[in-house]
Design a protein around this motif. Structure first.
Motif, PDB file in Angstrom:
ATOM      1  N   ALA A 159       9.106  -6.055  -1.442  1.00  0.00           N
ATOM      2  CA  ALA A 159       7.753  -5.953  -1.985  1.00  0.00           C
ATOM      3  C   ALA A 159       7.669  -4.752  -2.912  1.00  0.00           C
ATOM      4  N   GLN A 160       6.988  -4.991  -4.014  1.00  0.00           N
ATOM      5  CA  GLN A 160       6.867  -3.920  -4.984  1.00  0.00           C
ATOM      6  C   GLN A 160       5.451  -3.375  -4.954  1.00  0.00           C
ATOM      7  N   GLY A 161       5.314  -2.050  -5.020  1.00  0.00           N
ATOM      8  CA  GLY A 161       3.988  -1.452  -5.002  1.00  0.00           C
ATOM      9  C   GLY A 161       3.335  -1.520  -6.354  1.00  0.00           C
ATOM     10  N   ALA A 162       2.084  -1.186  -6.393  1.00  0.00           N
ATOM     11  CA  ALA A 162       1.336  -1.195  -7.633  1.00  0.00           C
ATOM     12  C   ALA A 162       1.901  -0.139  -8.564  1.00  0.00           C
ATOM     13  N   PRO A 163       2.146  -0.492  -9.830  1.00  0.00           N
ATOM     14  CA  PRO A 163       2.740   0.484 -10.746  1.00  0.00           C
ATOM     15  C   PRO A 163       1.754   1.588 -11.069  1.00  0.00           C
ATOM     16  N   ALA A 164       2.286   2.769 -11.202  1.00  0.00           N
ATOM     17  CA  ALA A 164       1.470   3.907 -11.624  1.00  0.00           C
ATOM     18  C   ALA A 164       2.289   4.681 -12.619  1.00  0.00           C
ATOM     19  N   THR A 165       2.046   4.444 -13.894  1.00  0.00           N
ATOM     20  CA  THR A 165       2.906   4.975 -14.943  1.00  0.00           C
ATOM     21  C   THR A 165       2.332   6.212 -15.601  1.00  0.00           C
ATOM     22  N   ALA A 166       1.143   6.606 -15.199  1.00  0.00           N
ATOM     23  CA  ALA A 166       0.533   7.765 -15.835  1.00  0.00           C
ATOM     24  C   ALA A 166       1.302   9.021 -15.487  1.00  0.00           C
ATOM     25  N   THR A 167       1.324   9.954 -16.402  1.00  0.00           N
ATOM     26  CA  THR A 167       1.988  11.228 -16.172  1.00  0.00           C
ATOM     27  C   THR A 167       0.953  12.340 -16.257  1.00  0.00           C
ATOM     28  N   VAL A 168       1.264  13.421 -15.604  1.00  0.00           N
ATOM     29  CA  VAL A 168       0.345  14.557 -15.603  1.00  0.00           C
ATOM     30  C   VAL A 168       1.116  15.808 -15.961  1.00  0.00           C
ATOM     31  N   ASP A 169       0.382  16.790 -16.515  1.00  0.00           N
ATOM     32  CA  ASP A 169       0.997  18.075 -16.824  1.00  0.00           C
ATOM     33  C   ASP A 169       1.190  18.865 -15.550  1.00  0.00           C
ATOM     34  N   ARG A 170       2.213  19.732 -15.562  1.00  0.00           N
ATOM     35  CA  ARG A 170       2.461  20.570 -14.398  1.00  0.00           C
ATOM     36  C   ARG A 170       1.318  21.571 -14.276  1.00  0.00           C
ATOM     37  N   PRO A 171       0.674  21.649 -13.122  1.00  0.00           N
ATOM     38  CA  PRO A 171      -0.458  22.569 -12.969  1.00  0.00           C
ATOM     39  C   PRO A 171      -0.001  24.017 -13.049  1.00  0.00           C
ATOM     40  N   LYS A 172      -0.907  24.868 -13.482  1.00  0.00           N
ATOM     41  CA  LYS A 172      -0.605  26.277 -13.593  1.00  0.00           C
ATOM     42  C   LYS A 172      -0.746  26.955 -12.235  1.00  0.00           C
TER      43      LYS A 172
ATOM     44  N   LEU B   8       0.825  -1.206   0.000  1.00  0.00           N
ATOM     45  CA  LEU B   8       0.000   0.000   0.000  1.00  0.00           C
ATOM     46  C   LEU B   8       0.861   1.258   0.000  1.00  0.00           C
ATOM     47  N   ALA B   9       1.889   1.276   0.859  1.00  0.00           N
ATOM     48  CA  ALA B   9       2.792   2.431   0.888  1.00  0.00           C
ATOM     49  C   ALA B   9       3.483   2.594  -0.461  1.00  0.00           C
ATOM     50  N   GLY B  10       3.841   1.475  -1.084  1.00  0.00           N
ATOM     51  CA  GLY B  10       4.462   1.555  -2.403  1.00  0.00           C
ATOM     52  C   GLY B  10       3.527   2.115  -3.448  1.00  0.00           C
ATOM     53  N   ALA B  11       2.241   1.763  -3.361  1.00  0.00           N
ATOM     54  CA  ALA B  11       1.277   2.296  -4.311  1.00  0.00           C
ATOM     55  C   ALA B  11       1.125   3.807  -4.154  1.00  0.00           C
ATOM     56  N   VAL B  12       1.057   4.291  -2.901  1.00  0.00           N
ATOM     57  CA  VAL B  12       0.960   5.737  -2.666  1.00  0.00           C
ATOM     58  C   VAL B  12       2.224   6.436  -3.167  1.00  0.00           C
ATOM     59  N   HIS B  13       3.391   5.818  -2.937  1.00  0.00           N
ATOM     60  CA  HIS B  13       4.650   6.389  -3.409  1.00  0.00           C
ATOM     61  C   HIS B  13       4.653   6.510  -4.931  1.00  0.00           C
ATOM     62  N   ASP B  14       4.247   5.447  -5.629  1.00  0.00           N
ATOM     63  CA  ASP B  14       4.268   5.470  -7.088  1.00  0.00           C
ATOM     64  C   ASP B  14       3.285   6.492  -7.643  1.00  0.00           C
ATOM     65  N   ALA B  15       2.136   6.653  -6.979  1.00  0.00           N
ATOM     66  CA  ALA B  15       1.174   7.654  -7.419  1.00  0.00           C
ATOM     67  C   ALA B  15       1.739   9.066  -7.255  1.00  0.00           C
ATOM     68  N   ALA B  16       2.422   9.324  -6.128  1.00  0.00           N
ATOM     69  CA  ALA B  16       3.032  10.644  -5.916  1.00  0.00           C
ATOM     70  C   ALA B  16       4.126  10.906  -6.943  1.00  0.00           C
ATOM     71  N   GLU B  17       4.907   9.896  -7.252  1.00  0.00           N
ATOM     72  CA  GLU B  17       5.985  10.063  -8.236  1.00  0.00           C
ATOM     73  C   GLU B  17       5.418  10.323  -9.628  1.00  0.00           C
ATOM     74  N   ALA B  18       4.366   9.580  -9.989  1.00  0.00           N
ATOM     75  CA  ALA B  18       3.765   9.785 -11.298  1.00  0.00           C
ATOM     76  C   ALA B  18       3.098  11.147 -11.418  1.00  0.00           C
ATOM     77  N   ALA B  19       2.632  11.693 -10.294  1.00  0.00           N
ATOM     78  CA  ALA B  19       1.993  13.010 -10.306  1.00  0.00           C
ATOM     79  C   ALA B  19       3.007  14.150 -10.262  1.00  0.00           C
ATOM     80  N   GLY B  20       4.290  13.838 -10.270  1.00  0.00           N
ATOM     81  CA  GLY B  20       5.310  14.873 -10.249  1.00  0.00           C
ATOM     82  C   GLY B  20       5.609  15.440  -8.889  1.00  0.00           C
ATOM     83  N   GLN B  21       5.210  14.748  -7.831  1.00  0.00           N
ATOM     84  CA  GLN B  21       5.448  15.220  -6.466  1.00  0.00           C
ATOM     85  C   GLN B  21       6.741  14.576  -5.949  1.00  0.00           C
ATOM     86  N   LYS B  22       7.875  15.105  -6.403  1.00  0.00           N
ATOM     87  CA  LYS B  22       9.159  14.473  -6.134  1.00  0.00           C
ATOM     88  C   LYS B  22       9.501  14.455  -4.654  1.00  0.00           C
TER      89      LYS B  22
END
Length: 573
Positions: A510-523, A464-478
């Motif tokens: 343990a590997q988290g759920a992959p989240a490969t989607a990318t998002v544009d940088r918000p204005k 679960l923690a890995g899934a949240v991490h991957d979602a934050a990374e994919a959203a550009g929240q380094k």
């Protein structure tokens, strides 16, 4: 870039502090990097001392003293602008340009010739204790014609101005603004207040026990008091343990009444906040650690512990029924009066061992389903982070004598849940299984199937923690992704490795759920964008004649000089 705004009424006191040694001798080579034109012509960038600081203060204060204008809350507007230590150090020229643009964005300048300007100065005196490069701005809110500068919503406007300057100068953008979340920082005054209470109580207990003629605490020399206070300063923050216990109790409870009982069972003092004229309608709560003899409890509201720990948000995870509301009100009233619990519930019963296997399977299914949740769905990810943090907090409360890896992982995940608005309910997000897991982990020290069952559960929480991490990374929240990796996944791996390996378990991480989607940088938000456009528009104007280094003459009108404060000025008033 982070702005920190405070108000006061002693310009001389502020300037002498800025050029002084600082609280920990961290101030080095204080000098001006920007200010109004006459001020910079007189002092330039030479190192400042006490005499020059007082001269600057007199210059800045002159409009207020000449016109005799009083400003509610103080006429001294003080703001520090600081960068993260990882961003490095800017030059004086860069800071000077940033300070000038910040004053323009806050409309303390002449506003394109339509207003009299405020007098201001920007001081730089080296890095902070944490290595942050920063400057301090001192502004007199009384303009040169005796009018007052507007400070309406100045805290919010300062944040918007900082976002505009980040975009203009290519600085690191504040990640929490784009993600629409924020956490409250720890004020050093909180630790000092806690240490002062402990030191005073300990001193008075010792004085009463020995029966000596020692002076009372109020009559001790200041240096002696400060030494005793410094000895009581601890590394733990006043709100850290409270938020950990409250978050764990909330996640493990299936009702509001059980939440109250679990907090009291964890050794917390609890008191409700009632609706006006009612004792059966609870609108909020506050908690405190149980103090030692002679100490006073330090109370914190749920919102002070975390945005996700306010009572309205916690109620999103519990079923709302008239019976449940009545039971909760009874438990709140018993807690306020210090009476025993009204009706003990699940918190006193050992869970069925079979539940460990069932919930582990449900968590595995949940992790697979999270792979289909888009990274744009911030509300769902915040709900997952909040519940996972609560499960880890409940586990930490049950098994860790002092907060350790589980507590740190819970704190890291909870930061992803500190959203500006309420998130989706766990039932709607399909994450109710995490609440059941929190209940099991809250009783891990006295029930279940022992450490083997905990080892299976920690693998699912790690996913679960890995899934949240991957979602934050994919959203550009380094920054948030780095925090989750270092303080959640790494620490949970350490916990997992210390537990016995379940049969058939993989030896790899343990590997988290992959989240490969990318998002544009918000204005930028509209207010910050408007400030940035105003700054760019000012640069696009043709160059005009240089600003005169001669200060404007401050000449109060004869009517102002002869009229007594508060006197009747006639019907024209």
């Amino acid at each position: 870039m982070m702005p920190n705004v405070v108000r006061g009424d002693r310009m001389a006191g502020l300037m002498t502090y800025l050029v002084g040694p600082g609280r920990s001798n961290e101030h080095t080579e204080p000098h001006l990097v920007a200010g109004d034109a006459p001020l910079m012509a007189w002092h330039d960038d030479n190192e400042l001392g006490r005499d020059s600081a007082l001269a600057i203060a007199r210059h800045l204060d002159l409009p207020r003293t000449a016109y005799g204008v009083e400003v509610n809350g103080g006429h001294v507007w003080h703001c520090s602008l600081s960068l993260r230590a990882e961003e490095g150090v800017l030059s004086d020229e860069q800071w000077g340009a940033i300070a000038t643009d910040f004053v323009t964005a806050m409309e303390f300048d002449d506003n394109a010739g339509s207003k009299a300007p405020c007098r201001w100065a920007a001081v730089r005196h080296g890095l902070s204790q944490n290595g942050n490069d920063h400057i301090h701005l001192a502004v007199n809110l009384v303009r040169e014609d005796g009018t007052k500068a507007s400070i309406h919503n100045d805290f919010r406007r300062a944040q918007a101005a900082a976002r505009a300057l980040e975009a203009k100068y290519g600085l690191e953008e504040l990640e929490s603004v784009k993600a629409e979340r924020s956490t409250r920082g720890y004020d050093p005054a909180e630790r000092e207040a806690q240490a002062r209470a402990r030191a005073r109580a300990k001193y008075e207990r010792t004085r009463a026990r020995t029966g000596t003629a020692a002076p009372a605490w109020e009559h001790l020399a200041g240096q002696d008091r400060q030494g005793r206070i410094a000895a009581e300063l601890r590394t733990d923050q006043p709100r850290y343990l409270l938020s950990l216990k409250v978050r764990g109790a909330a996640a493990a409870s299936e009702s509001e009444a059980e939440f109250v009982r679990r907090m009291r069972r964890g050794g917390l003092l609890v008191r409700p906040r009632y609706a006006d004229g009612r004792t059966d309608v609870i609108t909020g709560y506050s908690v405190a650690q149980r103090p030692q003899a002679g100490e006073r409890p330090i109370w914190y509201g749920g919102g002070q512990l975390g945005r996700d720990l306010t009572l309205p948000r916690l109620r999103d995870g519990w079923e709302d029924t008239p019976t449940g509301a009545g039971e909760a009100a009874a438990e709140w009233n018993a807690a306020k009066r210090g009476r025993r619990v009204v009706a003990p519930g699940r918190e006193t019963v050992e869970p069925d061992p079979q539940q460990w296997e069932e919930l582990s399977a449900e968590l595995s299914t949940l992790v697979d389903r999270l792979g289909e949740v888009p990274v744009h769905d911030r509300d769902t990810w915040a709900t997952v982070a909040r519940q996972t943090a609560g499960a880890l907090a409940a586990w930490s409360n049950a098994t860790e004598e002092t907060p350790g890896d589980l507590a740190a992982a819970a704190e890291a995940l909870s930061r992803s849940a500190q959203t500006h608005r309420r998130t989706v309910r766990p039932q709607k997000a399909g994450t109710a299984a995490i609440s059941g897991t929190a209940m099991l982990l809250a009783s891990a020290a006295r029930g279940g199937q022992g450490t083997v069952a905990q080892a299976v559960m920690v693998r699912q929480l790690l996913n679960l923690a890995g899934a949240v991490h991957d979602a934050a990374e994919a959203a550009g929240q380094k920054r948030q992704a780095d925090l989750l990796r270092e303080d959640a996944r790494v620490r949970l791996l350490r916990v997992r490795n210390a537990l016995p390996k379940p049969l058939g378990a993989s030896q790899g991480a343990a590997q988290g759920a992959p989240a490969t989607a990318t998002v544009d940088r918000p204005k930028l938000d509209p207010e910050a964008q408007a400030m940035l456009d105003r700054l760019h528009a000012g640069q696009a104007k043709p160059a005009t004649e240089a600003t005169s280094p001669v200060p404007n003459r401050i000449e109060p009108s004869r009517a102002r000089q002869t009229t007594k404060p508060g006197a009747d000025r006639g019907p024209e008033r």
